[in-house]
Design a protein around this motif. Structure first.
Motif, mmCIF file in Angstrom:
data_model
loop_
_atom_site.group_PDB
_atom_site.id
_atom_site.type_symbol
_atom_site.label_atom_id
_atom_site.label_comp_id
_atom_site.label_asym_id
_atom_site.label_seq_id
_atom_site.Cartn_x
_atom_site.Cartn_y
_atom_site.Cartn_z
ATOM 1 N N ASP A 116 -6.507 -1.069 10.096
ATOM 2 C CA ASP A 116 -5.778 0.120 9.660
ATOM 3 C C ASP A 116 -6.662 1.340 9.860
ATOM 4 O OD1 ASP A 116 -3.632 -1.427 8.934
ATOM 5 O OD2 ASP A 116 -4.116 -1.448 6.795
ATOM 6 N N ALA A 117 -6.057 2.472 10.228
ATOM 7 C CA ALA A 117 -6.794 3.711 10.470
ATOM 8 C C ALA A 117 -6.519 4.690 9.332
ATOM 9 C CB ALA A 117 -6.389 4.318 11.810
ATOM 10 N N TYR A 118 -7.572 5.132 8.670
ATOM 11 C CA TYR A 118 -7.479 6.015 7.509
ATOM 12 C C TYR A 118 -7.876 7.439 7.901
ATOM 13 C CZ TYR A 118 -7.529 1.749 4.608
ATOM 14 O OH TYR A 118 -7.248 0.532 4.028
ATOM 15 N N LEU A 119 -7.022 8.391 7.599
ATOM 16 C CA LEU A 119 -7.329 9.812 7.760
ATOM 17 C C LEU A 119 -7.372 10.398 6.356
ATOM 18 C CD1 LEU A 119 -7.650 12.301 9.670
ATOM 19 C CD2 LEU A 119 -5.165 12.569 9.501
ATOM 20 N N TYR A 120 -8.550 10.873 5.937
ATOM 21 C CA TYR A 120 -8.687 11.255 4.532
ATOM 22 C C TYR A 120 -9.160 12.694 4.366
ATOM 23 C CZ TYR A 120 -13.745 10.429 5.105
ATOM 24 O OH TYR A 120 -15.057 10.482 5.521
ATOM 25 N N GLY A 121 -8.859 13.240 3.209
ATOM 26 C CA GLY A 121 -9.313 14.570 2.846
ATOM 27 C C GLY A 121 -9.932 14.554 1.465
ATOM 28 N N ALA A 122 -11.059 15.271 1.318
ATOM 29 C CA ALA A 122 -11.766 15.282 0.036
ATOM 30 C C ALA A 122 -11.633 16.614 -0.702
ATOM 31 C CB ALA A 122 -13.246 14.973 0.260
ATOM 32 N N ASP A 145 0.929 4.195 5.239
ATOM 33 C CA ASP A 145 0.707 4.011 3.809
ATOM 34 C C ASP A 145 -0.060 5.233 3.323
ATOM 35 O OD1 ASP A 145 0.714 2.937 1.312
ATOM 36 O OD2 ASP A 145 -0.459 1.145 1.821
ATOM 37 N N PHE A 146 -0.204 5.345 2.013
ATOM 38 C CA PHE A 146 -0.891 6.496 1.419
ATOM 39 C C PHE A 146 -1.761 6.005 0.267
ATOM 40 C CE2 PHE A 146 -1.383 10.067 -1.451
ATOM 41 C CZ PHE A 146 -1.657 11.121 -0.586
ATOM 42 N N LYS A 147 -2.994 6.525 0.180
ATOM 43 C CA LYS A 147 -3.900 6.150 -0.907
ATOM 44 C C LYS A 147 -4.672 7.366 -1.387
ATOM 45 C CE LYS A 147 -4.610 1.232 0.109
ATOM 46 N NZ LYS A 147 -5.604 0.151 0.326
ATOM 47 N N THR A 148 -5.250 7.234 -2.565
ATOM 48 C CA THR A 148 -6.071 8.322 -3.125
ATOM 49 C C THR A 148 -7.522 7.881 -3.346
ATOM 50 O OG1 THR A 148 -5.352 7.695 -5.349
ATOM 51 C CG2 THR A 148 -4.110 9.456 -4.243
ATOM 52 N N SER A 149 -7.898 6.734 -2.776
ATOM 53 C CA SER A 149 -9.295 6.275 -2.870
ATOM 54 C C SER A 149 -9.628 5.427 -1.655
ATOM 55 C CB SER A 149 -9.518 5.464 -4.150
ATOM 56 O OG SER A 149 -8.737 4.275 -4.130
ATOM 57 N N LEU A 150 -10.935 5.304 -1.394
ATOM 58 C CA LEU A 150 -11.443 4.485 -0.304
ATOM 59 C C LEU A 150 -12.530 3.563 -0.850
ATOM 60 C CD1 LEU A 150 -11.896 7.178 2.538
ATOM 61 C CD2 LEU A 150 -9.985 5.601 2.243
ATOM 62 N N ALA A 158 -6.939 12.323 -0.863
ATOM 63 C CA ALA A 158 -5.754 11.757 -0.212
ATOM 64 C C ALA A 158 -6.150 11.083 1.090
ATOM 65 C CB ALA A 158 -4.727 12.857 0.060
ATOM 66 N N ALA A 159 -5.427 10.021 1.443
ATOM 67 C CA ALA A 159 -5.631 9.331 2.724
ATOM 68 C C ALA A 159 -4.290 8.893 3.292
ATOM 69 C CB ALA A 159 -6.542 8.125 2.554
ATOM 70 N N ALA A 160 -4.003 9.316 4.526
ATOM 71 C CA ALA A 160 -2.820 8.848 5.262
ATOM 72 C C ALA A 160 -3.274 7.703 6.158
ATOM 73 C CB ALA A 160 -2.235 9.979 6.093
ATOM 74 N N ILE A 161 -2.604 6.580 6.049
ATOM 75 C CA ILE A 161 -3.043 5.359 6.725
ATOM 76 C C ILE A 161 -2.030 4.975 7.794
ATOM 77 C CG2 ILE A 161 -3.706 2.953 6.417
ATOM 78 C CD1 ILE A 161 -3.976 3.820 3.337
ATOM 79 N N MET A 162 -2.496 4.854 9.036
ATOM 80 C CA MET A 162 -1.663 4.371 10.125
ATOM 81 C C MET A 162 -1.965 2.881 10.272
ATOM 82 S SD MET A 162 -1.172 5.988 13.960
ATOM 83 C CE MET A 162 -0.628 7.580 13.339
ATOM 84 N N LYS A 163 -0.941 2.084 10.101
ATOM 85 C CA LYS A 163 -1.112 0.637 10.042
ATOM 86 C C LYS A 163 -1.304 0.024 11.433
ATOM 87 C CE LYS A 163 -0.535 -1.162 6.512
ATOM 88 N NZ LYS A 163 -1.502 -1.449 5.414
ATOM 89 N N ASN A 164 -2.060 -1.092 11.451
ATOM 90 C CA ASN A 164 -2.164 -1.965 12.624
ATOM 91 C C ASN A 164 -2.647 -1.252 13.884
ATOM 92 O OD1 ASN A 164 -1.191 -4.214 11.120
ATOM 93 N ND2 ASN A 164 0.900 -3.444 11.381
#
Length: 502
Positions: A116-122, A145-150, A158-164
Motif C-alpha cells: 500500500d502507498a501512503y501519502l501523509y501530511g503532518a 483508505d484513510f488513516k490518521t497515524s503511521l 492525515a494519510a491517503a492510502i492507495m491500495k495494492n
C-alpha cells in the motif's frame, strides 16, 4: 545502489552505418521497455545509449511502482477534468498490472512485492490537502483508505492510502527485458551518443562520432530529449534533484511505501541488499543548481533517519534528477504533430517506473498504428491555459533571474585556498572559472558558462559536479556532460598557460 547486485548485458559499439526499423535512444526503463515491446512486434530495433544501459536515473530511483504521484489528483481534476484525470490514473494502474503480469509470466526474480502507498501530511496545511486528495481518490474510484497515524515515531494528521501498489528491484527486472530483447535479435550500442536527427520519411540518427543510422521511426527516451525539434522543451520543464540514503536499522520495517507531502518531503520504503533489509530514505528535493550545499541535504536526511529509526549504518547514498513539466503531466507521444515518425518521452517527475512503462506502451501503439486511450492526456504539444501559462512564466522568470545573478556572482576562493576534494568558483585571468582539487591534489579548472544557453553553473559538493541552475544541465568536475540539455562539455582551462581548450 541497485547496480551493485546486477550483472547487466553488455552492448556493442556502433562502427558502421546501419538501417533498422526503429532507433530507440536511451537505455533506461523507457528505452529498454520500448525496445523490448517493439522487437516483440517483429520490428528490427536498435537501442543507443550514451554510456552504459541502466546507468542513469533508472539506476538511482527508489523504484516504487505506483499511481500515487504525490498530491496531484485533486489538482488534475481542477485543471483537466474528472475524465482526463481518470485516464491519467488508469494509464499508470495499467502499467503497474502490465509489469506485475510480465514478472509473473516470465518468472523474473526482482523482489516484486505488493504494498500500500501512503501519502501523509503532518501540518495543518497538508492535513487539508490530504483530505482533498483522498476525496479525489474516491471521485475517481481509486481503491483507497484513510488513516490518521503511521507505524513510525513521528506524528501525522492525515494519510491517503492507495491500495495494492508495488515495489521492486528495477535493474533485475530491466536486465531480464534487455536480455530478452537481445535474444530476439535486437541490438544495443553502448557508449554511443546520439547528437542529431535528419528528419524525413526515413529519419537518420547521427551520433557524436559521425555514424548514421537510418530508420522508419525514432523514439527519444533519453532523460532530457537530445533532439528538441523546435519543441523548446527546456522552457517547458525544470529539473529537480533529490537525495536517498540506504540505512540498515535494528527494527524491521513495517511494510508499505510512504511519502510525506510536507516540506521538506520524505520518502520511505524497504529493500533487500545482499540478503539484508535496508530502509530507503529519500527527499530534500530542490531545483538543480539552486540548493544549499548539497552535503547538507544528506545530513538532513540522516537526522530524520536517526530521529525515527535505530540506525546501524548507511551502506549507500545517492542523488537523482527528475524533470517536471509545467502542468506536471509527462510529455509522451509525437515530438510535434507534424513529425509523424519521431516520438518523445520525458518529464516523468519522480514517477519514472510507471510512467516509463506508460510511455513504452503508448509509443509502441503509435508506431504500430494502434489506438491508445491515453494519447491525448500525454500529448507533448498540449498547453493548458491554467496552470501552464502561470508555471511557464514562473519558471522562465526564474531562469532569467539566475542567468543575471550568475554573471554577477563573485568568486569565493583562490586556487591556493582549495582543500583536497573541494570545488569552488575562482578568478582566472580576471574571468570567472570553476576549480576542483582532487584527492591527489590535481586541479581541474573549467569555464563555468553552461554550453547550453550561457548560464553560470554552480558547484554541487555532494556529487562533485557543476550544475546549471537555469535548465538543469550537469557536468562532471572536468567538464564532461552528465545531464542535458547541454550537449557540449564545459571548456577546460589550463592554469599553467591560462588558455582555454575544448
Amino acid at each position: 545502489m541497485w547496480r551493485e547486485e546486477v550483472k547487466l548485458p553488455k552492448g556493442s559499439t556502433l562502427q558502421e552505418n546501419r538501417k533498422v526499423d526503429v532507433v530507440v535512444v536511451g537505455g533506461g526503463i523507457t528505452g529498454i521497455t520500448t525496445a523490448y515491446l517493439l522487437q516483440n512486434e517483429g520490428l528490427n530495433v536498435a537501442l543507443l545509449e550514451a554510456n552504459e544501459i541502466l546507468n542513469g536515473t533508472t539506476g538511482h530511483t527508489t523504484a516504487k511502482i505506483t499511481a500515487q504521484h504525490d498530491v496531484i489528483y485533486d489538482e488534475l481534476i481542477g485543471h483537466i477534468g474528472v475524465e482526463q484525470a481518470k485516464l491519467y490514473y488508469e494509464a499508470n494502474d495499467n502499467a503497474l498490472h502490465f509489469m506485475k503480469d510480465l514478472i509473473e509470466k516470465e518468472n523474473i526474480d526482482c523482489q516484486f512485492s505488493t504494498q500500500d502507498a501512503y501519502l501523509y501530511g503532518a501540518t495543518l496545511e497538508f492535513d487539508h490537502r490530504i483530505h482533498k486528495e483522498f476525496r479525489a481518490y474516491e471521485k475517481l474510484n481509486i481503491p483507497c483508505d484513510f488513516k490518521t497515524s503511521l507505524p513510525f515515531q513521528f506524528d501525522i494528521r492525515a494519510a491517503a492510502i492507495m491500495k495494492n501498489q508495488a515495489q521492486f528491484h528495477p535493474l533485475q527486472y530491466l536486465t531480464h527485458l534487455a536480455k530478452q530483447f537481445l535474444e530476439k535479435g535486437g541490438v544495443i550500442f553502448e557508449n554511443t551518443v546520439a547528437n542529431d536527427i535528419e528528419e524525413g520519411t526515413s529519419p537518420t540518427v547521427i551520433t557524436r562520432d559521425g555514424h548514421r543510422i537510418s530508420c522508419q521511426h525514432v523514439a527519444i527516451c533519453t532523460h532530457f530529449p537530445f533532439y528538441d525539434g523546435a519543441g523548446f522543451f527546456y522552457t517547458r520543464m525544470y529539473a529537480k534533484r533529490s537525495y536517498v540514503l540506504a540505512a540498515k536499522t535494528k527494527q524491521k520495517f513495517p511494510g508499505g511505501m510512504y511519502l510525506g507531502a510536507d516540506q521538506p518531503t520524505h520518502s520511505l520504503r524497504s529493500a533487500t541488499l545482499n540478503g539484508e533489509e535496508v530502509v530507503l530514505i529519500g527527499g530534500e528535493g530542490h531545483k538543480v543548481g539552486q540548493g544549499i550545499n548539497t552535503e547538507y541535504h544528506y545530513q538532513s536526511l540522516q537526522r530524520f533517519a536517526e530521529e525515527n529509526f535505530n540506525v546501524l549504518s548507511y551502506p549507500y547514498r545517492w542523488s537523482a534528477q527528475d524533470l517536471i513539466t509545467i502542468d506536471k503531466i509527462p510529455y509522451i507521444g509525437k515530438l510535434k504533430e507534424s513529425k509523424e515518425n519521431i516520438f518523445i518521452a520525458t518529464g516523468f517527475k519522480k514517477w519514472g517506473m510507471t510512467h516509463g512503462t506508460v510511455a513504452a506502451q503508448l509509443i509502441t501503439d503509435l508506431i504500430m498504428q494502434r489506438k491508445n486511450p491515453y494519447e491525448e492526456v500525454y500529448k507533448p504539444s498540449r498547453f493548458h491555459a491554467d496552470p501552464s501559462i502561470r508555471y511557464f512564466l514562473r519558471q522562465n522568470l526564474d531562469v532569467a533571474d539566475h542567468f543575471i545573478r550568475g554573471k554577477l556572482d563573485l568568486p569565493k576562493k583562490s586556487v591556493e585556498q582549495l582543500e583536497k576534494g573541494e570545488g569552488n568558483i575562482i578568478y582566472v585571468n580576471s574571468k570567472r572559472a570553476g576549480a576542483y582539487k582532487d584527492e591527489g591534489g590535481k586541479i581541474h579548472c573549467v569555464d563555468t558558462t553552461c554550453t547550453h544557453l550561457g548560464c553560470e553553473v554552480n558547484w554541487n559538493a555532494g556529487d562533485s559536479t557543476w550544475d546549471c541552475p537555469c535548465h538543469g544541465s550537469r557536468f562532471s568536475y572536468d567538464g564532461t556532460v552528465l545531464e542535458g540539455p547541454a550537449k557540449t562539455p564545459l571548456k577546460t582551462i589550463n592554469l599553467n598557460d591560462e588558455e582555454s581548450t575544448q
